[in-house]
Enzyme design. Structure first.
Site, mmCIF file in Angstrom:
data_model
loop_
_atom_site.group_PDB
_atom_site.id
_atom_site.type_symbol
_atom_site.label_atom_id
_atom_site.label_comp_id
_atom_site.label_asym_id
_atom_site.label_seq_id
_atom_site.Cartn_x
_atom_site.Cartn_y
_atom_site.Cartn_z
ATOM 1 N N PHE A 69 4.374 -10.734 5.862
ATOM 2 C CA PHE A 69 5.003 -9.662 5.730
ATOM 3 C C PHE A 69 6.628 -9.665 6.158
ATOM 4 C CE2 PHE A 69 2.972 -5.181 5.244
ATOM 5 C CZ PHE A 69 2.474 -5.539 4.297
ATOM 6 N N GLN A 82 12.725 5.617 7.990
ATOM 7 C CA GLN A 82 12.338 4.051 7.260
ATOM 8 C C GLN A 82 12.218 4.677 5.763
ATOM 9 O OE1 GLN A 82 9.017 1.450 7.331
ATOM 10 N NE2 GLN A 82 10.566 0.477 8.063
ATOM 11 N N HIS A 87 11.537 2.672 2.229
ATOM 12 C CA HIS A 87 10.863 1.433 1.858
ATOM 13 C C HIS A 87 11.243 1.019 0.733
ATOM 14 C CE1 HIS A 87 7.671 -1.320 0.386
ATOM 15 N NE2 HIS A 87 6.679 -0.869 1.651
ATOM 16 N N LEU A 92 3.981 4.228 -3.653
ATOM 17 C CA LEU A 92 4.400 2.846 -2.995
ATOM 18 C C LEU A 92 3.805 1.527 -3.721
ATOM 19 C CD1 LEU A 92 5.419 1.551 -0.304
ATOM 20 C CD2 LEU A 92 3.000 1.404 0.329
ATOM 21 N N GLU A 141 4.410 -3.929 0.464
ATOM 22 C CA GLU A 141 5.202 -5.065 0.926
ATOM 23 C C GLU A 141 4.392 -6.381 0.680
ATOM 24 O OE1 GLU A 141 7.579 -4.452 4.257
ATOM 25 O OE2 GLU A 141 7.168 -6.358 4.703
ATOM 26 N N ARG A 163 12.456 -4.080 6.129
ATOM 27 C CA ARG A 163 12.526 -2.986 5.034
ATOM 28 C C ARG A 163 13.916 -2.456 4.932
ATOM 29 N NH1 ARG A 163 6.585 -0.369 6.005
ATOM 30 N NH2 ARG A 163 5.411 -2.140 4.821
ATOM 31 N N HIS A 181 9.603 6.520 3.435
ATOM 32 C CA HIS A 181 8.325 6.021 3.772
ATOM 33 C C HIS A 181 7.691 6.391 5.185
ATOM 34 C CE1 HIS A 181 4.787 3.174 3.136
ATOM 35 N NE2 HIS A 181 5.364 2.441 4.317
ATOM 36 N N ARG A 184 10.772 -0.180 11.712
ATOM 37 C CA ARG A 184 9.548 -0.456 11.775
ATOM 38 C C ARG A 184 9.321 -1.791 10.776
ATOM 39 N NH1 ARG A 184 4.644 0.078 9.055
ATOM 40 N NH2 ARG A 184 5.260 1.665 7.665
HETATM 41 C C1 FAD Z 1 1.649 4.871 0.759
HETATM 42 C C2 FAD Z 1 1.433 4.233 2.146
HETATM 43 C C3 FAD Z 1 1.529 2.897 2.328
HETATM 44 C C4 FAD Z 1 1.223 2.301 3.749
HETATM 45 N N1 FAD Z 1 0.824 1.164 4.201
HETATM 46 C C5 FAD Z 1 0.895 0.517 5.178
HETATM 47 C C6 FAD Z 1 0.170 -0.507 5.469
HETATM 48 O O1 FAD Z 1 0.055 -1.374 4.506
HETATM 49 N N2 FAD Z 1 0.281 -1.151 6.947
HETATM 50 C C7 FAD Z 1 0.972 -0.347 7.698
HETATM 51 O O2 FAD Z 1 0.803 -0.785 9.094
HETATM 52 N N3 FAD Z 1 1.313 1.146 7.683
HETATM 53 C C8 FAD Z 1 1.111 1.503 6.436
HETATM 54 N N4 FAD Z 1 1.838 2.762 6.020
HETATM 55 C C9 FAD Z 1 2.026 3.493 7.221
HETATM 56 C C10 FAD Z 1 0.563 4.150 7.765
HETATM 57 O O3 FAD Z 1 -0.249 4.280 6.955
HETATM 58 C C11 FAD Z 1 0.715 5.480 8.592
HETATM 59 O O4 FAD Z 1 2.041 5.579 9.399
HETATM 60 C C12 FAD Z 1 -0.400 5.607 9.464
HETATM 61 O O5 FAD Z 1 -1.461 5.769 8.584
HETATM 62 C C13 FAD Z 1 -0.406 7.099 9.884
HETATM 63 O O6 FAD Z 1 -1.605 7.513 10.505
HETATM 64 P P1 FAD Z 1 -1.751 8.974 11.528
HETATM 65 O O7 FAD Z 1 -3.359 8.901 11.950
HETATM 66 O O8 FAD Z 1 -0.734 8.846 12.421
HETATM 67 O O9 FAD Z 1 -1.461 9.964 10.567
HETATM 68 P P2 FAD Z 1 -1.897 10.311 8.989
HETATM 69 O O10 FAD Z 1 -2.894 9.307 8.545
HETATM 70 O O11 FAD Z 1 -1.017 10.782 8.005
HETATM 71 O O12 FAD Z 1 -3.058 11.550 9.352
HETATM 72 C C14 FAD Z 1 -2.588 12.766 9.846
HETATM 73 C C15 FAD Z 1 -3.555 13.862 9.902
HETATM 74 O O13 FAD Z 1 -3.077 14.914 10.552
HETATM 75 C C16 FAD Z 1 -3.459 15.972 9.856
HETATM 76 N N5 FAD Z 1 -2.498 17.279 10.253
HETATM 77 C C17 FAD Z 1 -1.049 17.085 9.939
HETATM 78 N N6 FAD Z 1 -0.708 18.137 10.259
HETATM 79 C C18 FAD Z 1 -1.570 19.247 10.703
HETATM 80 C C19 FAD Z 1 -1.610 20.430 11.139
HETATM 81 N N7 FAD Z 1 -0.491 21.115 11.394
HETATM 82 N N8 FAD Z 1 -3.041 20.907 11.353
HETATM 83 C C20 FAD Z 1 -4.117 20.552 11.212
HETATM 84 N N9 FAD Z 1 -4.122 18.869 10.981
HETATM 85 C C21 FAD Z 1 -2.836 18.342 10.575
HETATM 86 C C22 FAD Z 1 -3.817 15.725 8.285
HETATM 87 O O14 FAD Z 1 -4.873 16.510 7.938
HETATM 88 C C23 FAD Z 1 -4.209 14.350 8.803
HETATM 89 O O15 FAD Z 1 -5.569 14.162 8.808
HETATM 90 C C24 FAD Z 1 1.774 3.341 4.899
HETATM 91 C C25 FAD Z 1 2.258 4.602 4.664
HETATM 92 C C26 FAD Z 1 2.131 4.937 3.170
HETATM 93 C C27 FAD Z 1 2.495 6.238 2.950
#
Ligand code: FAD
Length: 565
Positions: free
Chosen positions: A117, A230, A232, A242, A245, A276, A341, A376
């Site tokens: 990566f 960031q 992407h 997306l 990568e 990135r 991203h 990141r």
């Molecule tokens: C398309 C894509 C591909 C990616 N691929 C990778 C990868 O391969 N490797 C990597 O390391 N990272 C990757 N990332 C980044 C990574 O996926 C995310 O940073 C990470 O999954 C975020 O996880 P989280 O648990 O912090 O939040 P999220 O998974 O975004 O979850 C947020 C949660 O909060 C809840 N929520 C938000 N606001 C409120 C509110 N006000 N009230 C109630 N609930 C709320 C939502 O319902 C949800 O359940 C990718 C991101 C994207 C967009």
């Protein structure tokens, strides 16, 4: 009144990890705006980093090399002890997830496979084809069901309730009933994800509005390093979904309209696998100089990988291209352009996920520990969510176990909910003004045009002014119709208020930071300035206005060097 010891807001990987590690004797619930398995985490494709040393080329890898790559990738803005902790914990965390049942892809000899990566010295990214987030989320959610974790989904948290300097619960808008209700807790963990939807082009899900970050800010908690956004390098044109990568990790090339692999001019050794920030700027520069296609995009060419490899390692990429781009990457190069991203900045917490507000914790993308600094590395965010999600669960449990039981604040919580409901009533009572989707579009245009990949003082100052005007418009917002149940208009307007705050903080931090570091590229200050700017930006709300402070970056053993790839 609904009462729990711990409320975890967010059902993505950070929230699920926190819920699974919290003390099982405590009463805990997850609140999520969508079903946990609709969280953005499930969209993560490429993988999760850990220095397992499973590949031939990666035999000499270890967590310290992972920490060094993370810190260098961060353009030296990461707090080094935090990055070290994350990288050290990565290895046991991956094996723990394997034991919970995550079906990682395998090497020919049966070990967890690892792919190269960007910005990484070795193939270090563990994956499950290109559906890594999906399989991890499903596995953790299964575990949560097994442990009978209570989940309130389709509930939008609108506010943190703070009484005498302590977080004592939240107010929710319950979509199914249309009610605005208080929920009481002794500790609250935010795992609410990123804010990608403040930009026009983003790889983020429609639910990524960043309201959690804004709610913490309104409750008096500082936001850290929000100017680092960031972009992407590879989202499919024009839909901006997306393309992982991992596609470059598996050997994909970036080519301009002359058929030239232009990364040779920007990062001659790392080529397509530079970090990135560098690849995204290189692509944008090629397009701006007229070497793109239709003045919009360049090509990501996977054809030389062959159908077999594409189908085995990148099945979702092929599917996305077929369904959303109408092309087959086996035969045709993919049109790609950079898109927002990830949010490096977020709620200011320390390495234990502890914030300045007693009883309030944050983990995952909404938080800034800081392990990613100014940029990141791919594969480090999933790692951040699980490592720090677990820490948040433990810390909040310790806090609650040390508290004396205290009742009697129901009235206070109810009053807070009534005040939140009054805002909704005001929107419903108006018969004209701005509607949420118009406001949001105005904001996105400003952010995309003036606070994007390349920034200048003039444009950032204009952006700040425009954002403040949009905030005035928000003061005149209205909702047509009176239905309270499943009202997307209510959701949008609640979230929009927080998005305005976030964009103000992003833009203000970017305007003040007169240097270029990681993702923050100032055309008028194109060099990194360690003497002046090796520090974190902290913005807090004081008397309704953003107040800016700075904090030194924690250095352990990696002295800042020039970043070359
Ligand atoms: C398309 C894509 C591909 C990616 N691929 C990778 C990868 O391969 N490797 C990597 O390391 N990272 C990757 N990332 C980044 C990574 O996926 C995310 O940073 C990470 O999954 C975020 O996880 P989280 O648990 O912090 O939040 P999220 O998974 O975004 O979850 C947020 C949660 O909060 C809840 N929520 C938000 N606001 C409120 C509110 N006000 N009230 C109630 N609930 C709320 C939502 O319902 C949800 O359940 C990718 C991101 C994207 C967009």
């Amino acid at each position: 009144m609904i009462t729990h010891d711990i409320l975890v807001v967010g059902g993505g990987l950070a929230g699920l990890s926190a819920a699974l590690t919290a003390d099982p004797h405590l009463s805990l619930a997850i609140i999520s705006r969508v079903h946990p398995l609709r969280s953005h985490s499930v969209a993560a494709q490429g993988g999760i980093n850990a220095a397992l040393g499973n590949s031939q080329e990666g035999r000499d890898d270890n967590w310290e090399k992972h920490a060094f790559d993370t810190i260098k990738g961060s353009d030296y803005l990461a707090d080094q002890a935090a990055a070290e902790l994350m990288c050290r914990e990565a290895v046991p965390t991956i094996y723990e997830m394997e034991h919970l049942g995550v079906p990682f892809s395998r090497s020919p000899v049966g070990l967890i496979a690892q792919r190269p990566f960007g910005g990484a010295g070795f193939p270090r990214t563990c994956f499950a084809a290109d559906r890594t987030g999906l399989v991890i989320a499903h596995t953790l959610y299964e575990q949560a069901i097994k442990r009978q974790v209570k989940v309130y989904d389709e509930a939008l948290v609108t506010k943190l309730v703070v009484e005498n300097g302590r977080c004592v619960g939240v107010v929710i808008y319950d979509l199914a009933t249309g009610q605005v209700l208080p929920m009481r807790a002794r500790a609250v963990i935010f795992a609410t994800g990123g804010y990608g939807r403040v930009y026009l082009r983003t790889t983020n899900a429609y639910i990524n509005h960043g309201s959690g970050i804004g709610i913490a800010y309104r409750a008096g908690v500082a936001l850290k390093d929000m100017e680092f956004v960031q972009f992407h390098p590879t989202s499919i044109y024009p839909k901006n979904i997306l393309i992982t990568e991992g596609a470059r990790g598996e050997g994909g090339y970036l080519v301009n309209n002359k058929g030239y692999r232009f990364m040779a001019d920007y990062a001659p050794s790392a080529m397509e696998l530079a970090p990135r920030d560098i690849v995204a700027r290189s692509i944008q520069t090629e397009v701006d100089k007229g070497r793109g296609f239709e003045d919009e995009y360049v090509h990501l060419d996977l054809r030389h990988l062959g159908q077999k490899k594409i189908d085995k390692r990148l099945p979702s990429v092929r599917e996305i291209c077929l369904k959303f781009g109408g092309i087959d990457p086996v035969e045709t190069p993919i049109p790609i352009q950079p898109a927002q991203h990830y949010s490096m900045g977020g709620i200011d917490v320390d390495v234990r996920c502890v914030s300045s507000l007693a009883g309030f914790y944050a983990a995952g993308e909404c938080a800034c520990v800081s392990v990613h600094g100014a940029n990141r590395l791919g594969g480090n965010s999933l790692l951040d969510t699980v490592v720090f999600g677990k820490i948040a669960g433990q810390e909040a449990s310790n806090f609650v176990n040390g508290l004396e039981l205290k009742d009697g604040n129901e009235k206070f919580l109810l009053d807070e909910a009534v005040a939140e409901k009054a805002k909704v009533d005001t929107w419903l009572s108006r018969s004209g003004g701005k509607m949420a989707h118009h406001l949001l579009n105005d904001l996105k245009v400003v952010m995309s045009e003036k606070a994007g990949i390349f920034r200048t003082k003039k444009e950032l100052a204009e952006a700040l002014e425009a954002i403040r005007e949009i905030r005035d418009d928000y003061g005149r917002a209205f909702i047509s119709g009176q239905c309270l149940r499943y009202s997307q208009a209510i959701v949008n307007l609640v979230e929009f208020g927080y998005m305005v705050d976030l964009t103000e903080v992003i833009t203000l931090g970017a305007l003040l930071r007169e240097e270029t570091r990681g993702s923050h590229y100032r055309l008028d200050f194109p060099k990194r300035d360690d003497a002046g700017w090796l520090k974190h930006t902290l913005v807090s709300l004081k008397d309704g206005k953003p107040e800016v402070a700075y904090r030194d970056v924690q250095i352990t053993k990696y002295q800042p060097q020039e970043r070359k790839y």
